[in-house]
Design an enzyme around this catalytic site. Structure first.
Site, PDB file in Angstrom:
ATOM      1  N   PHE A  42       0.255  -1.383  -0.152  1.00 20.98           N
ATOM      2  CA  PHE A  42       0.137   0.334  -0.160  1.00 20.98           C
ATOM      3  C   PHE A  42       1.094   1.376  -0.036  1.00 20.98           C
ATOM      4  O   PHE A  42       0.595   2.259  -0.264  1.00 20.98           O
ATOM      5  CB  PHE A  42      -0.662  -0.167   1.082  1.00 20.98           C
ATOM      6  CG  PHE A  42      -2.830   0.349   1.089  1.00 20.98           C
ATOM      7  CD1 PHE A  42      -3.172   0.309   0.598  1.00 20.98           C
ATOM      8  CD2 PHE A  42      -2.675   1.753   1.658  1.00 20.98           C
ATOM      9  CE1 PHE A  42      -4.430   0.311  -0.473  1.00 20.98           C
ATOM     10  CE2 PHE A  42      -3.926   1.993   1.743  1.00 20.98           C
ATOM     11  CZ  PHE A  42      -4.843   1.904   0.391  1.00 20.98           C
ATOM     12  N   GLN A  46      -3.865  -8.912   7.796  1.00 23.20           N
ATOM     13  CA  GLN A  46      -4.453  -7.871   6.787  1.00 23.20           C
ATOM     14  C   GLN A  46      -5.183  -8.073   5.299  1.00 23.20           C
ATOM     15  O   GLN A  46      -5.318  -6.972   4.910  1.00 23.20           O
ATOM     16  CB  GLN A  46      -3.174  -6.954   7.398  1.00 23.20           C
ATOM     17  CG  GLN A  46      -3.056  -6.248   8.421  1.00 23.20           C
ATOM     18  CD  GLN A  46      -2.063  -5.112   8.819  1.00 23.20           C
ATOM     19  OE1 GLN A  46      -2.609  -3.786   9.217  1.00 23.20           O
ATOM     20  NE2 GLN A  46      -0.973  -5.283   8.864  1.00 23.20           N
ATOM     21  N   ASP A  49      -6.172 -10.885  -0.194  1.00 19.69           N
ATOM     22  CA  ASP A  49      -5.053 -12.017  -1.430  1.00 19.69           C
ATOM     23  C   ASP A  49      -5.810 -12.812  -1.129  1.00 19.69           C
ATOM     24  O   ASP A  49      -5.705 -13.904  -2.292  1.00 19.69           O
ATOM     25  CB  ASP A  49      -4.408 -11.414  -1.870  1.00 19.69           C
ATOM     26  CG  ASP A  49      -3.297 -11.730  -0.464  1.00 19.69           C
ATOM     27  OD1 ASP A  49      -2.898 -12.458  -0.113  1.00 19.69           O
ATOM     28  OD2 ASP A  49      -2.436 -11.418  -0.948  1.00 19.69           O
ATOM     29  N   HIS A  73      -9.532  -7.971   7.930  1.00 22.38           N
ATOM     30  CA  HIS A  73      -9.651  -6.737   6.540  1.00 22.38           C
ATOM     31  C   HIS A  73     -10.957  -7.268   5.259  1.00 22.38           C
ATOM     32  O   HIS A  73      -9.909  -7.084   4.476  1.00 22.38           O
ATOM     33  CB  HIS A  73      -8.091  -5.974   6.147  1.00 22.38           C
ATOM     34  CG  HIS A  73      -8.045  -5.271   6.959  1.00 22.38           C
ATOM     35  ND1 HIS A  73      -6.495  -4.446   7.040  1.00 22.38           N
ATOM     36  CD2 HIS A  73      -8.478  -5.000   8.141  1.00 22.38           C
ATOM     37  CE1 HIS A  73      -6.353  -4.147   7.743  1.00 22.38           C
ATOM     38  NE2 HIS A  73      -7.416  -4.502   9.039  1.00 22.38           N
ATOM     39  N   CYS A 110     -23.681  -8.965  -0.667  1.00 18.15           N
ATOM     40  CA  CYS A 110     -24.955  -7.948  -0.197  1.00 18.15           C
ATOM     41  C   CYS A 110     -24.918  -7.276   1.070  1.00 18.15           C
ATOM     42  O   CYS A 110     -24.809  -8.045   2.259  1.00 18.15           O
ATOM     43  CB  CYS A 110     -26.475  -8.488  -0.809  1.00 18.15           C
ATOM     44  SG  CYS A 110     -27.751  -7.205  -0.267  1.00 18.15           S
ATOM     45  N   CYS A 123     -28.023  -8.597   3.217  1.00 23.24           N
ATOM     46  CA  CYS A 123     -29.151  -9.470   3.345  1.00 23.24           C
ATOM     47  C   CYS A 123     -27.682 -10.756   3.612  1.00 23.24           C
ATOM     48  O   CYS A 123     -27.923 -11.713   3.394  1.00 23.24           O
ATOM     49  CB  CYS A 123     -30.217 -10.232   2.378  1.00 23.24           C
ATOM     50  SG  CYS A 123     -29.538 -11.134   0.479  1.00 23.24           S
ATOM     51  N   CYS A 131     -28.192  -6.438  -5.174  1.00 18.01           N
ATOM     52  CA  CYS A 131     -28.461  -8.023  -4.817  1.00 18.01           C
ATOM     53  C   CYS A 131     -29.492  -8.233  -5.670  1.00 18.01           C
ATOM     54  O   CYS A 131     -30.886  -7.303  -5.456  1.00 18.01           O
ATOM     55  CB  CYS A 131     -28.289  -8.184  -3.670  1.00 18.01           C
ATOM     56  SG  CYS A 131     -28.542  -9.586  -2.971  1.00 18.01           S
ATOM     57  N   SER A 164       4.400  -5.659   7.186  1.00 21.85           N
ATOM     58  CA  SER A 164       3.200  -4.776   8.136  1.00 21.85           C
ATOM     59  C   SER A 164       4.608  -3.473   7.842  1.00 21.85           C
ATOM     60  O   SER A 164       4.849  -3.658   8.606  1.00 21.85           O
ATOM     61  CB  SER A 164       2.533  -5.255   8.965  1.00 21.85           C
ATOM     62  OG  SER A 164       1.384  -4.498   8.825  1.00 21.85           O
TER      63      SER A 164
HETATM   64  P1  NAD Z   1       1.981  -1.523   4.214  1.00 27.60           P
HETATM   65  O1  NAD Z   1       1.752  -1.128   2.586  1.00 27.60           O
HETATM   66  O2  NAD Z   1       1.147  -0.722   4.229  1.00 27.60           O
HETATM   67  O3  NAD Z   1       3.132  -1.923   4.635  1.00 27.60           O
HETATM   68  C1  NAD Z   1       4.132  -3.105   4.188  1.00 27.60           C
HETATM   69  C2  NAD Z   1       5.620  -2.688   4.539  1.00 27.60           C
HETATM   70  O4  NAD Z   1       5.426  -3.990   4.257  1.00 27.60           O
HETATM   71  C3  NAD Z   1       6.426  -1.969   4.464  1.00 27.60           C
HETATM   72  O5  NAD Z   1       6.993  -2.107   5.344  1.00 27.60           O
HETATM   73  C4  NAD Z   1       7.346  -2.715   3.101  1.00 27.60           C
HETATM   74  O6  NAD Z   1       7.976  -1.988   3.297  1.00 27.60           O
HETATM   75  C5  NAD Z   1       7.835  -4.186   3.711  1.00 27.60           C
HETATM   76  N1  NAD Z   1       8.111  -4.617   2.703  1.00 27.60           N
HETATM   77  C6  NAD Z   1       7.252  -4.968   1.404  1.00 27.60           C
HETATM   78  N2  NAD Z   1       7.747  -5.657   0.761  1.00 27.60           N
HETATM   79  C7  NAD Z   1       8.425  -6.545   0.938  1.00 27.60           C
HETATM   80  C8  NAD Z   1       9.120  -7.392   0.989  1.00 27.60           C
HETATM   81  N3  NAD Z   1       9.516  -7.840  -0.364  1.00 27.60           N
HETATM   82  N4  NAD Z   1      10.363  -8.148   2.169  1.00 27.60           N
HETATM   83  C9  NAD Z   1      10.135  -7.532   3.030  1.00 27.60           C
HETATM   84  N5  NAD Z   1       9.016  -6.628   3.202  1.00 27.60           N
HETATM   85  C10 NAD Z   1       8.605  -5.356   2.536  1.00 27.60           C
HETATM   86  O7  NAD Z   1       0.699  -3.041   4.316  1.00 27.60           O
HETATM   87  P2  NAD Z   1       0.290  -2.792   5.562  1.00 27.60           P
HETATM   88  O8  NAD Z   1       0.598  -2.819   6.985  1.00 27.60           O
HETATM   89  O9  NAD Z   1      -0.417  -4.817   5.603  1.00 27.60           O
HETATM   90  O10 NAD Z   1      -1.496  -2.605   5.507  1.00 27.60           O
HETATM   91  C11 NAD Z   1      -1.535  -1.906   4.567  1.00 27.60           C
HETATM   92  C12 NAD Z   1      -3.275  -2.393   4.644  1.00 27.60           C
HETATM   93  O11 NAD Z   1      -3.384  -2.695   2.810  1.00 27.60           O
HETATM   94  C13 NAD Z   1      -3.864  -3.462   4.685  1.00 27.60           C
HETATM   95  O12 NAD Z   1      -5.138  -2.909   5.690  1.00 27.60           O
HETATM   96  C14 NAD Z   1      -4.405  -4.366   3.647  1.00 27.60           C
HETATM   97  O13 NAD Z   1      -5.765  -4.676   4.517  1.00 27.60           O
HETATM   98  C15 NAD Z   1      -4.292  -3.459   2.175  1.00 27.60           C
HETATM   99  N6  NAD Z   1      -3.624  -4.115   1.606  1.00 27.60           N
HETATM  100  C16 NAD Z   1      -3.128  -5.479   1.274  1.00 27.60           C
HETATM  101  C17 NAD Z   1      -2.669  -6.332   0.469  1.00 27.60           C
HETATM  102  C18 NAD Z   1      -2.467  -7.576   0.108  1.00 27.60           C
HETATM  103  O14 NAD Z   1      -3.849  -8.379   0.190  1.00 27.60           O
HETATM  104  N7  NAD Z   1      -1.644  -8.113  -0.551  1.00 27.60           N
HETATM  105  C19 NAD Z   1      -2.088  -4.838   0.240  1.00 27.60           C
HETATM  106  C20 NAD Z   1      -2.219  -4.281   0.197  1.00 27.60           C
HETATM  107  C21 NAD Z   1      -2.619  -3.490   0.511  1.00 27.60           C
END
Ligand code: NAD
Length: 245
Positions: free
Chosen positions: A35, A101, A104, A121, A129, A132, A154, A194
């Protein structure tokens, strides 16, 4: 083997009940942008807050346009090395489960049983929906959206939304309860990928520490909880988890 992988393995071997807490960084090696990293495709197609989504038909159509644009960015993504390492630890009963979080679905695809994954998340792989709660499959939603350029409804007349948790939407009770139960039983919490800035999700690693668990953080950038961690491994998640897979 990397020194960081060896340290992580030592922590896992010294634990009886580990739990993983994962974020978008665990899936970047699978082709799904995170993100907050620079030039993220999410910045071009940002998820819409719930209030804006509910405000008009026009906004809902725009939210679905963004959703399908992002789906095209990571269509066909498969679990990476860290997903596979976590699935293996769960299968070997060394890890109780995963609090994620991510939306995917890659922990499920890697073989972790659904009842051991707390998707805080939600899940971007289907829609629901809002009235319902009926499940809607994305193929059908997309076909109808592309044919009409209007947001789906829906059969009950309710608004259909991706099954993700948007900003402004309440957290899913079952996933929160599962996450609490996993965290309260763990003796090691491993955070992977994260930024730990999104709450309430980021409260779970802190809860684990307060309950006496050890905390290991694997991320390529610093996080606000690094000072509370017993082990901080700064590097690439795939490389560090690779030997555990
Ligand atoms: P974030 O993007 O805030 O943080 C991701 C962290 O991972 C960063 O600090 C980054 O430096 C680190 N990072 C990325 N690739 C890396 C790697 N290969 N090796 C080591 N570190 C790595 O993500 P978050 O904390 O999960 O928060 C983002 C929000 O966005 C969440 O709520 C999530 O639901 C959503 N989101 C989900 C997805 C998914 O499902 N894959 C993708 C993007 C965002």
């Amino acid at each position: 083997m990397l020194e960081a992988s060896r340290k992580l393995m030592d922590y896992v071997e010294g634990s009886r009940a580990a739990v993983a807490f994962t974020g978008a960084g665990i899936s970047t090696e699978c082709g799904i942008p995170d993100f907050r990293s620079k030039d993220s495709a999410w910045a071009r197609h940002p998820p819409m807050p719930l209030g804006e989504f509910l405000a008009s038909e026009h906004n809902r159509a725009e939210a679905w346009r963004r959703k399908f644009a992002m789906d095209d960015v990571y269509r066909g993504a498969r679990p990476g090395k860290a997903h596979r390492a976590i699935a293996r630890l769960v299968a070997e009963n060394r890890m109780l489960g995963v609090v994620t979080q991510n939306i995917d679905g890659l922990h499920l695809a890697s073989g972790v049983p659904a009842e051991k994954i707390a998707e805080l998340h939600g899940n971007g792989g289907y829609a629901v929906c809002l009235s319902c709660e009926r499940r809607h499959e994305l193929d059908q939603v997309r076909a109808s959206f592309e044919a009409t350029s209007t947001a789906p409804r829906c059969a009950c007349g309710g608004i259909v939304k991706s099954a993700t948790v948007s900003f402004g939407q309440s957290m899913p009770a079952a996933a929160m309860a599962l996450a609490r139960s996993l965290v309260q039983r763990c003796d090691l919490m491993i955070v992977a990928g994260s930024s730990l800035v999104v709450f309430p999700a980021a409260g779970f690693p802190l809860l684990a520490v307060r309950n006496g668990a050890r905390l290991a953080i694997v991320n390529r950038e610093p996080t606000p909880l690094d000072d509370a961690a017993d082990l901080v491994l700064r590097g690439d998640i795939g490389e560090i988890f690779g030997p555990l897979a």
